[in-house]
Structures are given as structure tokens and as C-alpha cells.
Design a protein around this motif. Sequence first.
Motif, PDB file in Angstrom:
ATOM      1  N   ALA A   1       0.928  -1.254   0.076  1.00 38.60           N
ATOM      2  CA  ALA A   1       0.018  -0.079   0.066  1.00 38.60           C
ATOM      3  C   ALA A   1       0.887   1.282   0.041  1.00 38.60           C
ATOM      4  N   ALA A   2       1.817   1.430   0.725  1.00 42.69           N
ATOM      5  CA  ALA A   2       2.793   2.560   1.021  1.00 42.69           C
ATOM      6  C   ALA A   2       3.587   2.660  -0.558  1.00 42.69           C
ATOM      7  N   LEU A   3       3.928   1.374  -1.204  1.00 40.26           N
ATOM      8  CA  LEU A   3       4.682   1.612  -2.517  1.00 40.26           C
ATOM      9  C   LEU A   3       3.597   1.801  -3.574  1.00 40.26           C
ATOM     10  N   GLN A   4       2.536   1.558  -3.187  1.00 40.37           N
ATOM     11  CA  GLN A   4       1.292   1.915  -4.500  1.00 40.37           C
ATOM     12  C   GLN A   4       0.959   3.439  -4.301  1.00 40.37           C
ATOM     13  N   ARG A   5       1.392   4.313  -3.120  1.00 40.31           N
ATOM     14  CA  ARG A   5       1.104   5.682  -2.958  1.00 40.31           C
ATOM     15  C   ARG A   5       2.062   6.191  -3.860  1.00 40.31           C
ATOM     16  N   ALA A   6       3.300   5.762  -3.796  1.00 41.66           N
ATOM     17  CA  ALA A   6       4.465   6.648  -4.358  1.00 41.66           C
ATOM     18  C   ALA A   6       4.383   6.472  -5.897  1.00 41.66           C
ATOM     19  N   LEU A   7       3.982   4.938  -6.538  1.00 45.58           N
ATOM     20  CA  LEU A   7       3.657   4.815  -7.796  1.00 45.58           C
ATOM     21  C   LEU A   7       2.311   5.659  -8.169  1.00 45.58           C
TER      22      LEU A   7
END
Length: 441
Positions: free
Chosen positions: A110-116
Motif C-alpha cells: 500500500a505504501a509503495l502503491q502510494r508512491a507509484l
Amino acid sequence: MLTWRPPHWSNYETHLDEAAFRLSQWEAALDAPDFILEEAAELEEQLAAHIDGLVLGGEPVAHQLLEPSLASEEPEHITVAALSLLKGEAPSGTEAVLSALESAEPPALAALQRALGLAPFPALLSSLPALLQKDDALPELQALVLDTLGQHGVATHQQCLPWVTHPVPQVAAAALRAASRSRLPLEPTHIQRAMNSTSSDLRDAAIVAGLLSGHSAAWTACQAAAAPGGTGGRLPLLLLGLNGDERDLKRILGRLSDKSLQADVLWALGFSGRLDAADACMELLGQGPIAALAGEAFSAITGLRIEGDFAIPKDEQEAEEPVPLEEDDLDADLKPKPEDSLPTPNAMTVAAWWQQTRPKLDARQRYLSGQPHQPKVLLDALISAPMRRRHALALDLELRSRGALRVPTRMFVAQQLEAWKKAQGAPTSTFNRPFAEALRS
């Protein structure tokens, strides 16, 4: 052997910690009732400055600080590290983020998705589709890929359509969202099947996809979900409010007596813009836990700011009775909620103001912040409205324009403003009618 570190290494660690803190502030501001876009932009500038500081650290900072942070237990550190690595544009940074994606568990995903989702990184976007085909890919990863491609409007038929009927609702919902945001045609049978799902996430994605495609069955499903005995949920009620039809307002008002739904009903009423909705909110201004929500909805319709004489000072509000230990919900989420920042209205002074103001308004008209609901007023509200209300207003614009105009209210401000300027330049005829009009079978 000692690892070489660039001079002032502690400065980069400070940049990382400060960026994570500023990110959490900015994310909170996106849903805050007491922030507007200009104020959120100031927080974003502070976040960007710290990310730029990390990027300037070059390869040593990337390898020794940012890449290890992709495995952090703090979501904000993961998001900041990924943003910094991708912004650095070094191939190794993109490879590190891709590697982290493949091995991350759902909380880190979820945290990586926010960056992407926050910025279009071409090198990464071109690499993401391959993750869909990995035999051992988690459904959460598949959903992440689809949602990310959709957020940037670059999903293709080949990427989306095989996943629309996926047995995992999370994946199928992401595929529907990706197809809708990329303005890809969808088979009505696929939309209908998803609308019949017991998963509210998949049902909601299908309703929005159906409305963007112009299918009347989606509106029927929305009305059925919001009706007594329906599957319920916040989105169907909100959509009834956004559409603004008086018959749909009656459907919403019919659910107001259900205490378990009152928060969602009040949210929908605030977007209906009708005087009858404002009257219903007036009746609840003194009703303890929901008074602030009623005041917010009333303000959204009438334009009255709940402040000064129209609000009860914090130090004069009655303290809540402590819940007996045996009745306390030990599993309750104690994190602050956006609505906790809402002011409590002074029911008497608001009622006096409404008594004088209501006769001057047209009961046949819809209102947005006290002004007749028109295309220009809707666009202006996307700049001036409280942050937490802008997401629904953007959905209204997107649905009215059948997906042609989309202001991404959870992206960086520059991207929001670019989309908003595009909407300003569009003919008002493209979004001046309720979105439920002219739906085809």
C-alpha cells in the motif's frame, strides 16, 4: 571494512525523517475539513524540498539509505524512499522499487502503491504490466499494478480485460477502475456481473464504471443498493446526492432515521444541494455525535460557515460521558478521524440565520456553498472547498463529463491544477446535466 558515507550523512537521515513526517501531514490534509488546496500546497512544498534533498545525495544515499528504507516498518518512510529513488531517475532506483514490489507484503504494498500513484514514472510504468503475468504474484500486487496503470490513464485492453472477471474481488475491482480511468469500453455483461457481487468494493467499482459508460443498469443498481434492504454503503448514497434529483433526495431522506447510516446519509445530503436537505440537517444540529456532520452538510448547501457565533467554542462543549468498561469496544480504531476537526454548530444561532435566509432561496434550485449549482460553481469549488469534500466534487465532474474531465484530488497539486485548467477550458455543455440523465440501456 567501513562503508563510505557522504559528508553530512545525518542531514540525509533528517531529510528522510522530515519527508516522512511532512508526507503524513500532507496526506491528512487531503481529507481534512479545515484545509483548502492552497494550504495543502504549502505542506506539499515542504515535502518536496526534503525529497529533493534526498535525490541530491545521489547513488550513495540511494544505496545506503533509500533502498534499505523500502523494507521499513513505517509506511511513510517506504513511500518517501520510493518517490526519491524514482525521482532520481537512475536505473538502479527503478530496479530497487520493482524488486521491493515483488517481495513486499500487503501493508508495504500500500505504501509503495502510494508512491507509484503520485507521479508518472515512465520507466516503472512500462515495467509494471509484466508483474501481472507472474505465477506467484499476490492478488494485492495484481490489484496494485492495475490501479497504478489506471491512475495514470495508461491501461490497455490487453492489460485490463482478462482481470475484469477475476475471482478475487479486489483484482476485478482494480481492473474495472483501470479500464474506466483509461476510458476503455467495457462489456455491459461484465459490469452487471460485478454489480451483483457481494463485495462492496467490486460493486462500487462496477457502478462507477457503468455510469461512466452510460449504462442505465448502473443507476438502477445504485438506487437499489441505497434503498431499505439494499446492500448499502457510502458510495450509493453519495451518488444519489450528487445527481441532485428530488426523487433521489427523498430516497436519501428515507434512510436518515437509521442511526447506523446517519453519517453516510448526512454526507450525501450535503452534496444534494436541496433546501429540503438543509432542513433535515437543521433538525440534527443539536444531536450530539452527529451535530458536527449535520453542520458540515448544512454549510455545504447554504454557504454558512460554522464559526464565530454560529459555532460552540471547544471549551463550552459538553464533555462526553465515559463509556462503562463493560460496554467499551476494545477493538475500536482510536486514530483521529477527519470529522474530528469539524466545528460543533450553535443550533440556535444557525436556526435564526436559516429562518431569515431560507425564504430568499429558490426551493426548485440546487445550491453549492450558497450559490446555484452551475458548472462554474462546481469548478470553483474544486479549488476553494474543504479538502475532504473535493474528492466527491471531482467524482461529480468526472461522472457528468463521462470521464472526459478528471481532477485527481489525491495527486500532487501541480497535477490537480493542470487537470482543473483543462476542465475550465471545456465547454460547459459537457458537464452541465445530472449524470443519470441520458443513460442508455
